[in-house]
Design a protein around this motif. Structure first.
Motif, PDB file in Angstrom:
ATOM      1  N   GLU A   1       1.271   3.513   6.536  1.00 18.13           N
ATOM      2  CA  GLU A   1       0.144   4.443   6.469  1.00 18.13           C
ATOM      3  C   GLU A   1      -0.308   4.657   5.020  1.00 18.13           C
ATOM      4  OE1 GLU A   1      -1.531   6.579   9.109  1.00 18.13           O
ATOM      5  OE2 GLU A   1      -0.952   4.653   9.975  1.00 18.13           O
ATOM      6  N   VAL A   2       0.653   4.783   4.110  1.00 20.59           N
ATOM      7  CA  VAL A   2       0.307   4.900   2.692  1.00 20.59           C
ATOM      8  C   VAL A   2      -0.351   3.608   2.212  1.00 20.59           C
ATOM      9  CG1 VAL A   2       1.210   5.230   0.344  1.00 20.59           C
ATOM     10  CG2 VAL A   2       2.168   6.551   2.241  1.00 20.59           C
ATOM     11  N   PHE A   3       0.221   2.477   2.624  1.00 17.97           N
ATOM     12  CA  PHE A   3      -0.321   1.177   2.224  1.00 17.97           C
ATOM     13  C   PHE A   3      -1.754   1.000   2.714  1.00 17.97           C
ATOM     14  CE2 PHE A   3      -0.953  -3.399   3.088  1.00 17.97           C
ATOM     15  CZ  PHE A   3      -0.876  -3.866   1.779  1.00 17.97           C
ATOM     16  N   TRP A   4      -2.041   1.487   3.915  1.00 20.13           N
ATOM     17  CA  TRP A   4      -3.386   1.370   4.485  1.00 20.13           C
ATOM     18  C   TRP A   4      -4.408   2.057   3.589  1.00 20.13           C
ATOM     19  CZ3 TRP A   4      -6.478  -1.312   7.140  1.00 20.13           C
ATOM     20  CH2 TRP A   4      -7.565  -0.782   7.839  1.00 20.13           C
ATOM     21  N   GLY A   5      -4.087   3.273   3.134  1.00 21.96           N
ATOM     22  CA  GLY A   5      -4.993   3.974   2.234  1.00 21.96           C
ATOM     23  C   GLY A   5      -5.140   3.263   0.905  1.00 21.96           C
ATOM     24  N   ALA A   6      -4.014   2.735   0.401  1.00 20.74           N
ATOM     25  CA  ALA A   6      -4.037   2.031  -0.876  1.00 20.74           C
ATOM     26  C   ALA A   6      -4.837   0.737  -0.785  1.00 20.74           C
ATOM     27  CB  ALA A   6      -2.607   1.736  -1.325  1.00 20.74           C
ATOM     28  N   GLU A   7      -4.599  -0.026   0.277  1.00 17.72           N
ATOM     29  CA  GLU A   7      -5.275  -1.317   0.391  1.00 17.72           C
ATOM     30  C   GLU A   7      -6.782  -1.153   0.535  1.00 17.72           C
ATOM     31  OE1 GLU A   7      -4.749  -5.451   2.879  1.00 17.72           O
ATOM     32  OE2 GLU A   7      -4.730  -3.575   3.997  1.00 17.72           O
ATOM     33  N   ASN A   8      -7.218  -0.211   1.355  1.00 15.77           N
ATOM     34  CA  ASN A   8      -8.657  -0.016   1.524  1.00 15.77           C
ATOM     35  C   ASN A   8      -9.329   0.366   0.215  1.00 15.77           C
ATOM     36  OD1 ASN A   8      -8.760  -0.682   4.208  1.00 15.77           O
ATOM     37  ND2 ASN A   8      -8.658   1.405   4.950  1.00 15.77           N
ATOM     38  N   GLU A   9      -8.685   1.247  -0.540  1.00 16.83           N
ATOM     39  CA  GLU A   9      -9.257   1.648  -1.821  1.00 16.83           C
ATOM     40  C   GLU A   9      -9.239   0.481  -2.808  1.00 16.83           C
ATOM     41  OE1 GLU A   9     -10.942   4.673  -4.407  1.00 16.83           O
ATOM     42  OE2 GLU A   9     -10.829   4.256  -2.250  1.00 16.83           O
ATOM     43  N   ALA A  10      -8.135  -0.272  -2.816  1.00 15.65           N
ATOM     44  CA  ALA A  10      -8.004  -1.391  -3.751  1.00 15.65           C
ATOM     45  C   ALA A  10      -9.048  -2.470  -3.468  1.00 15.65           C
ATOM     46  CB  ALA A  10      -6.597  -1.982  -3.666  1.00 15.65           C
TER      47      ALA A  10
ATOM     48  N   GLN B   1      -5.265   7.790  -3.550  1.00 15.90           N
ATOM     49  CA  GLN B   1      -5.212   8.428  -4.862  1.00 15.90           C
ATOM     50  C   GLN B   1      -4.356   7.629  -5.836  1.00 15.90           C
ATOM     51  OE1 GLN B   1      -6.705  11.211  -5.937  1.00 15.90           O
ATOM     52  NE2 GLN B   1      -7.134  12.546  -4.196  1.00 15.90           N
ATOM     53  N   ALA B   2      -3.277   7.024  -5.336  1.00 13.31           N
ATOM     54  CA  ALA B   2      -2.421   6.219  -6.203  1.00 13.31           C
ATOM     55  C   ALA B   2      -3.184   5.044  -6.788  1.00 13.31           C
ATOM     56  CB  ALA B   2      -1.195   5.733  -5.433  1.00 13.31           C
ATOM     57  N   VAL B   3      -4.002   4.387  -5.961  1.00 17.70           N
ATOM     58  CA  VAL B   3      -4.805   3.263  -6.447  1.00 17.70           C
ATOM     59  C   VAL B   3      -5.837   3.746  -7.456  1.00 17.70           C
ATOM     60  CG1 VAL B   3      -6.561   1.573  -5.778  1.00 17.70           C
ATOM     61  CG2 VAL B   3      -4.455   1.761  -4.466  1.00 17.70           C
ATOM     62  N   ASP B   4      -6.461   4.877  -7.196  1.00 19.58           N
ATOM     63  CA  ASP B   4      -7.460   5.406  -8.134  1.00 19.58           C
ATOM     64  C   ASP B   4      -6.840   5.675  -9.501  1.00 19.58           C
ATOM     65  OD1 ASP B   4      -9.479   5.281  -6.265  1.00 19.58           O
ATOM     66  OD2 ASP B   4      -9.283   7.377  -5.641  1.00 19.58           O
ATOM     67  N   VAL B   5      -5.642   6.271  -9.508  1.00 17.88           N
ATOM     68  CA  VAL B   5      -4.955   6.538 -10.778  1.00 17.88           C
ATOM     69  C   VAL B   5      -4.600   5.223 -11.468  1.00 17.88           C
ATOM     70  CG1 VAL B   5      -2.855   7.485 -11.832  1.00 17.88           C
ATOM     71  CG2 VAL B   5      -4.072   8.786 -10.068  1.00 17.88           C
ATOM     72  N   LEU B   6      -4.054   4.272 -10.703  1.00 18.24           N
ATOM     73  CA  LEU B   6      -3.667   2.986 -11.283  1.00 18.24           C
ATOM     74  C   LEU B   6      -4.881   2.255 -11.847  1.00 18.24           C
ATOM     75  CD1 LEU B   6      -1.201   1.150 -11.736  1.00 18.24           C
ATOM     76  CD2 LEU B   6      -1.758   0.025  -9.568  1.00 18.24           C
ATOM     77  N   HIS B   7      -5.977   2.277 -11.123  1.00 17.97           N
ATOM     78  CA  HIS B   7      -7.212   1.614 -11.578  1.00 17.97           C
ATOM     79  C   HIS B   7      -7.671   2.203 -12.911  1.00 17.97           C
ATOM     80  CE1 HIS B   7     -11.125  -0.284 -11.489  1.00 17.97           C
ATOM     81  NE2 HIS B   7     -11.731   0.893 -11.489  1.00 17.97           N
ATOM     82  N   GLU B   8      -7.592   3.514 -13.017  1.00 16.81           N
ATOM     83  CA  GLU B   8      -8.009   4.163 -14.267  1.00 16.81           C
ATOM     84  C   GLU B   8      -7.087   3.766 -15.419  1.00 16.81           C
ATOM     85  OE1 GLU B   8      -9.464   8.591 -15.782  1.00 16.81           O
ATOM     86  OE2 GLU B   8      -8.991   8.238 -13.657  1.00 16.81           O
ATOM     87  N   LEU B   9      -5.786   3.683 -15.136  1.00 20.89           N
ATOM     88  CA  LEU B   9      -4.839   3.268 -16.170  1.00 20.89           C
ATOM     89  C   LEU B   9      -5.092   1.817 -16.602  1.00 20.89           C
ATOM     90  CD1 LEU B   9      -1.548   4.845 -14.770  1.00 20.89           C
ATOM     91  CD2 LEU B   9      -2.773   5.549 -16.837  1.00 20.89           C
ATOM     92  N   ILE B  10      -5.345   0.946 -15.640  1.00 20.98           N
ATOM     93  CA  ILE B  10      -5.620  -0.462 -15.939  1.00 20.98           C
ATOM     94  C   ILE B  10      -6.831  -0.587 -16.862  1.00 20.98           C
ATOM     95  CG2 ILE B  10      -6.434  -2.635 -14.917  1.00 20.98           C
ATOM     96  CD1 ILE B  10      -4.667  -1.930 -12.462  1.00 20.98           C
TER      97      ILE B  10
END
Length: 342
Positions: free
Chosen positions: A78-87, A307-316
């Motif tokens: 479920e967490v991965f689903w949110g991450a993958e869609n955002e990514a 949210q994890a992907v959004d934070v990671l994207h900003e860091l990248i």
């Protein structure tokens, strides 16, 4: 026929590789005549840069990794689903690493991801959920964090300085306890989890704190820890029900153990919630599929991943996101809880 490369394009156009890169990625102005010349050569050779070439040009691979401990536990997909869609919306592809709860495999994946030069890592479970993470394991992740951005989900490494996205799991456990107290339950047990993991003990402590506000507590013999599976929930619930004076309500560490507890309760000839109330945690799809439907605590799993992907994207991209993003849990009341039996 040897495939044409960006270096061949640059040589034929009599320009630098950097200039070809700027045209391909539209990252900086290039004189119109030069751009036209480069594009003409690209079209002539039907050139398409592969992923490796793009990574050399941009110093990025367009790939991010997610390390998780158990793909069979519905919480993590479920967490991965949110991450993958955002990514995907941000142009990334995912490298999924399932460690099966093996800390050595975590280390192997960290080494592989360093070699693959992924742009960043989202880390769930495993060592970041240990109450006391061994120094060598903590340092390994800290060292990796110096090479690439890492975002921790629902966990932490002391003094690691990592960016974190997490649900207030203690607040969620307190919601579950308050719900049962409001229904008149005074004899409550806790089932599932491991005492070595913070995700378990933060819930146990939060439940105890809430009960003590009402002059109650869960005695040690009614804290039946074990693990996180359906079978574990069934086994530990059976131990409770085989004793004299079983509790009127049980809080489970996750939905899997709660479903195991439901199975055991039914096999013992008891009714839910008439004889005993059961609360899960995570609000996975199983919670609304089981009969009776499970009262549980939502961790907003999709949002955790997003949210994890959004934070990671900003860091990248050299941004400065908030160090911690805390999501609030929500109690989802369904059919598995009711007034305490008189």
């Amino acid at each position: 026929m040897t495939p044409i490369t960006i270096y061949d394009i640059a040589k034929e156009a009599n320009v630098s590789v950097a200039t070809v890169s700027r045209v391909l990625n539209d990252t900086a102005p290039v004189r119109a005549s030069t751009r036209e010349k480069i594009m003409s050569i690209i079209e002539k050779h039907q050139f398409q840069p592969n992923a490796q070439a793009r990574s050399l040009i941009k110093k990025e691979t367009g790939t991010i990794a997610i390390i998780l401990p158990d793909i069979t536990n519905p919480f993590f997909p479920e967490v991965f689903w949110g991450a993958e869609n955002e990514a995907r919306g941000l142009g990334y592809t995912f490298f999924l690493c399932n460690t099966a709860g093996d800390y050595n495999r975590e280390s192997e994946y960290l080494s592989i991801l360093r070699e693959k030069r992924v742009d960043g890592i989202i880390f769930l479970g495993g060592r970041i959920n240990m109450q006391v993470c061994p120094d060598d394991m903590a340092q390994e992740l800290i060292d990796m964090g110096k090479r690439m951005p890492i975002v921790l989900v629902n966990g932490n490494i002391a003094k690691g300085g990592f960016h974190r996205v997490y649900t207030d799991e203690g607040a969620g456990a307190a919601l579950a306890a308050e719900h049962l107290l409001e229904l008149g339950h005074r004899d409550i047990a806790f089932v599932g989890g491991l005492k070595e993991l913070s995700t378990t003990m933060v819930k146990v402590r939060a439940v105890q704190k809430k009960l003590r506000e009402h002059g109650l507590e869960i005695p040690k013999e009614r804290q039946l820890l074990g693990s996180f599976s359906i079978d574990d929930g069934k086994r530990e619930m059976s131990k409770l029900l085989d004793r004299d004076n079983p509790p009127t309500a049980v809080i489970c560490v996750n939905d899997n153990t709660a479903i195991g507890a439901i199975k055991s309760t039914i096999e013992h000839g008891l009714s839910i919630p008439q004889d005993i109330s059961i609360v899960g945690y995570d609000d996975t799809p199983l919670a609304s599929a089981v009969i009776p439907e499970l009262t549980t605590v939502s961790q907003n799993t999709y949002q955790l991943g997003k949210q994890a992907v959004d934070v990671l994207h900003e860091l990248i991209n050299q941004g400065k996101p908030k160090k911690q993003i805390i999501l609030q849990p929500e109690l989802i009341v369904r059919q598995s809880t009711g007034p305490a039996a008189r």
